[in-house]
Design an enzyme around this catalytic site. Structure first.
Site, PDB file in Angstrom:
ATOM      1  N   TYR A  50       1.099  -1.459  -0.458  1.00  0.00           N
ATOM      2  CA  TYR A  50      -0.179  -0.005  -0.063  1.00  0.00           C
ATOM      3  C   TYR A  50       0.635   1.681  -0.213  1.00  0.00           C
ATOM      4  O   TYR A  50       1.532   1.061   0.436  1.00  0.00           O
ATOM      5  CB  TYR A  50      -0.697  -0.183   1.292  1.00  0.00           C
ATOM      6  CG  TYR A  50      -1.460   1.126   1.041  1.00  0.00           C
ATOM      7  CD1 TYR A  50      -2.786   1.302   0.350  1.00  0.00           C
ATOM      8  CD2 TYR A  50      -1.753   1.692   1.787  1.00  0.00           C
ATOM      9  CE1 TYR A  50      -3.634   2.246   0.418  1.00  0.00           C
ATOM     10  CE2 TYR A  50      -2.433   3.691   2.226  1.00  0.00           C
ATOM     11  CZ  TYR A  50      -3.307   3.135   1.232  1.00  0.00           C
ATOM     12  OH  TYR A  50      -4.724   4.425   1.159  1.00  0.00           O
TER      13      TYR A  50
ATOM     14  N   ASP B 289       9.366   2.001   0.058  1.00  0.00           N
ATOM     15  CA  ASP B 289       8.467   3.083   0.834  1.00  0.00           C
ATOM     16  C   ASP B 289       8.491   2.963   2.236  1.00  0.00           C
ATOM     17  O   ASP B 289       7.776   1.289   2.373  1.00  0.00           O
ATOM     18  CB  ASP B 289       7.172   2.661  -0.196  1.00  0.00           C
ATOM     19  CG  ASP B 289       5.556   3.448   1.210  1.00  0.00           C
ATOM     20  OD1 ASP B 289       6.389   4.193   2.232  1.00  0.00           O
ATOM     21  OD2 ASP B 289       4.012   3.380   0.391  1.00  0.00           O
TER      22      ASP B 289
ATOM     23  N   LYS C 144       4.086   8.551   8.575  1.00  0.00           N
ATOM     24  CA  LYS C 144       3.907   8.140   9.887  1.00  0.00           C
ATOM     25  C   LYS C 144       4.110   8.538  11.775  1.00  0.00           C
ATOM     26  O   LYS C 144       4.596   9.539  12.065  1.00  0.00           O
ATOM     27  CB  LYS C 144       4.184   6.569  10.211  1.00  0.00           C
ATOM     28  CG  LYS C 144       3.054   6.108   8.612  1.00  0.00           C
ATOM     29  CD  LYS C 144       1.890   4.547   9.090  1.00  0.00           C
ATOM     30  CE  LYS C 144       1.299   4.360   7.959  1.00  0.00           C
ATOM     31  NZ  LYS C 144       0.210   4.477   7.683  1.00  0.00           N
TER      32      LYS C 144
END
Ligand SMILES: Cc1ncc(COP(=O)(O)O)c(C=O)c1O
Length: 397
Positions: free
Chosen positions: A110, A204, A232
């Site tokens: 994702y 990522d 995050k």
């Protein structure tokens, strides 16, 4: 339906004031729990000189230098507000630098919710049919989706299009189709293919950086990417992310180069201040990582015993402060095909049974359980009791 009213430490509270042990942890950012005093105290001092300036400032530069200390592949970087934007920026820079269009990605990874990132994406994304998911047809022509951990599949999918590939985009260690580690040689194979076809390798690390340690997944896997994205945990709850990489690639960015990326809130002093607090906290508390790991091991081994007692054939995965299992017999997930075979209906019932016992899990089985500095042994033990009862409930009713 669970509607959250507040949160503190390891706990979420619903609108009726009921307490839940929280394993969503904001989908990853809350490495320190919800309200660590070092992050939330005196927030007004961060905003005292204004919230958004729209200009470069010394603390932003100092933050970039601190990040580069831990992720040397990010020779130069740019801040964004979200991981989605960080990946969009990395992809655009890669396309500009290679003068090519195609992005290779992996099913079950994702990378946020931009058009190209959503093909066969993991986490909670539902985009099996791009044409009905609001994704323009043109975008479908510039994306190749391959199977994670499968270089043969990758070679077959790349075949004949090698000269058009701008980037190979990957979660080096995946947190969005359960927790999936790369098989030996997979990431080295990506590095070699990127070099061979003249594409850029993009890691990522939006979930993994700071979750798996100060040096992230890149250091664990020992492969150097051309570009990296982070987010995050970096903001400790505040919206901040970044993409960066080799200096000559990042030189494509405006104003020096032609690639525009922007964002009204990007690099704002409050989010940057929060990111400094996060790094200060980690650097001054080296015991935090081992502390979380010990708790995660306690949870994982407890779940393994509960499965063994009931002869349930599910594998439990644990790494750093992540714990994960799926309702699928056999080895842990290696790719999205494995992840898709997990029993969704069982997970739905398990989720409800756990919620009824005061444990808040991610609603999608593709997600993992995140622990934090705020979780304590008592929370783990209470969680194990709830898991045992929930398993008995779903397997006997
Ligand atoms: C690996 C990865 N990349 C990118 C993103 C997108 O980040 P954001 O939700 O901040 O846009 C996520 C979000 O879960 C992620 O897990």
């Amino acid at each position: 339906m669970f509607v959250q009213a507040s949160a503190r430490g390891a706990y979420a509270y619903d609108e009726h004031g009921r307490r839940y042990i929280d394993y969503i942890m904001g989908y990853g950012p809350l490495l320190f729990g919800h309200t660590h005093p070092a992050l939330v105290a005196d927030l007004d001092t961060l905003a005292a000189s204004g919230w958004i300036w729209g200009t470069t400032h010394p603390e932003e530069i100092r933050l970039a230098e601190r990040i580069r200390n831990y992720l040397p592949a990010m020779e130069r970087m740019r801040f964004t507000s979200t991981g989605t934007e960080a990946v969009m920026g990395a992809v655009r820079v890669a396309r500009a630098s290679t003068r090519r269009s195609i992005v290779v990605k992996f099913a079950g990874n994702y990378h946020g919710h931009s058009d190209l990132a959503l093909f066969d994406a993991g986490a909670s994304a539902h985009t099996d049919d791009a044409s009905r998911s609001g994704i323009p047809y043109g975008v479908t022509q510039d994306v190749i989706v391959a199977r994670y951990n499968d270089l043969d599949d990758l070679d077959a999918k790349m075949n004949g299009r090698e000269g058009d590939i701008a980037a190979i985009l990957v979660e080096p260690i995946v947190g969005n189709m359960g927790y999936v580690t790369p098989v030996p040689g997979f990431l080295a194979g990506l590095r070699a293919r990127a070099d061979r076809v003249g594409a850029l390798l993009v890691f990522d690390e939006v979930i993994t950086w700071l979750r798996l340690g100060l040096h992230g997944a890149s250091a664990i896997v020992g492969i150097t990417p051309d570009l990296v994205t982070v987010g995050k945990i970096l903001g400790g709850g505040a919206p901040i992310a970044a993409f960066g990489g080799r200096a000559e690639v990042m030189a494509e960015l405006a104003p020096a180069g032609r690639v525009f990326t922007g964002g009204t809130h990007a690099g704002n002093p409050v989010s940057v201040g929060m990111a400094h607090r996060v790094l200060d906290l980690l650097e001054s508390h080296p015991h935090y990582y081992p502390q979380m790991e010990t708790l995660a091991e306690r949870l994982a081994s407890g779940i393994r015993s509960l499965f063994a007692d009931r002869a349930l054939p599910y594998a439990v995965v644990q790494h750093a402060s992540i714990v994960d299992f799926k309702f699928r017999a056999g080895e842990p997930n290696r790719n999205y095909d494995d992840a898709r075979r997990a029993d969704k209906e069982l997970y739905r019932r398990y989720y409800d049974a756990m919620l009824a016992r005061g444990i808040l899990l991610p609603p999608s089985q593709n997600e993992v359980m995140f622990l934090s500095v705020a979780h304590a042994e008592g929370d783990i033990d209470a969680t194990l009791v709830a898991i045992g009862e929930s398993l008995d409930e779903i397997f006997t009713s």
